[in-house]
Design an enzyme around this catalytic site. Sequence first.
Site, short mmCIF file in Angstrom:
data_model
loop_
_atom_site.label_atom_id
_atom_site.label_comp_id
_atom_site.label_asym_id
_atom_site.label_seq_id
_atom_site.Cartn_x
_atom_site.Cartn_y
_atom_site.Cartn_z
N HIS A 277 0.84 -1.20 0.00
CA HIS A 277 0.00 0.00 0.00
C HIS A 277 0.88 1.26 0.00
CE1 HIS A 277 -3.29 2.71 1.41
NE2 HIS A 277 -2.28 3.28 2.03
N GLU A 278 1.89 1.27 0.88
CA GLU A 278 2.78 2.44 0.96
C GLU A 278 3.52 2.66 -0.36
OE1 GLU A 278 2.74 4.57 3.37
OE2 GLU A 278 1.36 3.34 4.52
N HIS A 281 1.44 4.33 -2.89
CA HIS A 281 1.42 5.80 -2.82
C HIS A 281 2.56 6.38 -3.65
CE1 HIS A 281 -1.74 6.69 -0.07
NE2 HIS A 281 -1.25 5.95 0.91
N GLU A 359 -5.83 7.04 -1.08
CA GLU A 359 -5.84 5.82 -0.26
C GLU A 359 -6.45 4.66 -1.06
OE1 GLU A 359 -4.29 5.29 2.54
OE2 GLU A 359 -3.63 7.36 2.35
N ASP A 363 -4.52 1.28 -2.11
CA ASP A 363 -5.13 -0.03 -1.81
C ASP A 363 -5.23 -0.86 -3.09
OD1 ASP A 363 -5.42 0.48 0.85
OD2 ASP A 363 -7.59 0.83 0.81
ZN LIG Z 1 -2.13 5.24 2.66
#
Ligand SMILES: [Zn+2]
Length: 414
Positions: A277-278, A281, A359, A363
């Site tokens: 997930h990070e 980003h 976000e 995801d």
């Molecule tokens: Zn996040």
Amino acid sequence: MQLSNIIFISVILIFIFGFIFDRVLSYLNKNSWKKDLPNQFKGIYNVEKYHVAMNYSIINAKNGALESSLSFVVILLVLYFEGFGKLDAMVNHMFETPIVRALAFFGVLSIATSMMSIPFSIYSTFVIEEQFGFNRTNLKTFVLDLFKGALLSAVFGGLILSLIVFLYIQLGASFWWAAWLVMAVFMLFMMLFYSNVIVPLFNKQTPLEEGELRTSIAEFARKVGFELENIYVIDGSKRSTKANAYFTGLGAKKRIVLYDTLIAGHTTEELVAILAHEIGHYKNKHTRQSMILSLIQAALLLFLLSLFVAPGGTIAQAAADAIGAEPSFQVGVLIFGILYTPISTILGIFMNAISRKNEYEADAFAKEHYSGEHLSQALIKMSVKHLSNLNPHPTFVFVNYSHPPLLDRLKGLK
Ligand SMILES: [Zn+2]
């Protein structure tokens, strides 16, 4: 009506409406808790844990309400008794140079606001967090944190403020673009050196040791073409049982930081999913995007501010008259700061909407390149552990949430 009267009335109205707005949102949010465990939470919360989460959220909301009510009353009293004007007259009387005057003025204000917020922070840490089993901070760490935090804001805040006032004296109202450059350089500095300069003052960071977790993370990073040298573990357990992971730095300095509490509570697959997930980003360029947006906002803010501090300007004079002071840099900043709050609320809503969208994108990246299943498990575990509010009021989410509520994220990951 005179401009100074319009400014004074606007200041009062902005305070009153801002306060009511916050209280109404908070009230709606508190009432969106259902007494019985809603169906869609079954399998996430059990009845008992659900009620603990409800109590935790309500107690926190009460503490927040008390704090914001107190500061609301204090600021209105200060305005009524022309406290800001008196403070300004005092620093003008005591000091000669504009830089020292501005430093003293904002120094006093920031000490006063800290004095008001410290009791609430003590109560939150040692009573609320303690009662719900989150707190790991002892008094020594707490006091040292306060002290170091104050020192940091004095050094960095003081330096930046001095530099900006200096530019203001040199350039007059057009100081804003030079001040913007100073802020941009400072932001870049923070991005590059936050991990090396700031974090070590508060926490220990150690490279993640060789082993299954490190191998799995490295393997995933390689698979998605993400250069990752620095994976660190931070001793978050020093202060709280709450867990987190974040991404920091730029280029070769970029690093991923995992809380020790996060590693302790999750399986390797869940941890890789969180990192996926990070990395999502980063791959979607969210870091760069948010930096550019902050720079644009800073430019807007400084440009508008320049109207309030312009030497000999009509607005600057009226702003000073509104609080019974002589026009100066600090008085302009103060009045502008208050009048800017509605704009900053609106910008905040806009930024939160972008952040929630990001976000979902991060995801989706984790789901596509690793596993939606493991990320869902990780998010559920974290929400339960942190006693998150699973059913916040939609308006509250719209205004205040930088992350979508859990159920929405789970839906996206299905
Ligand atoms: Zn996040």
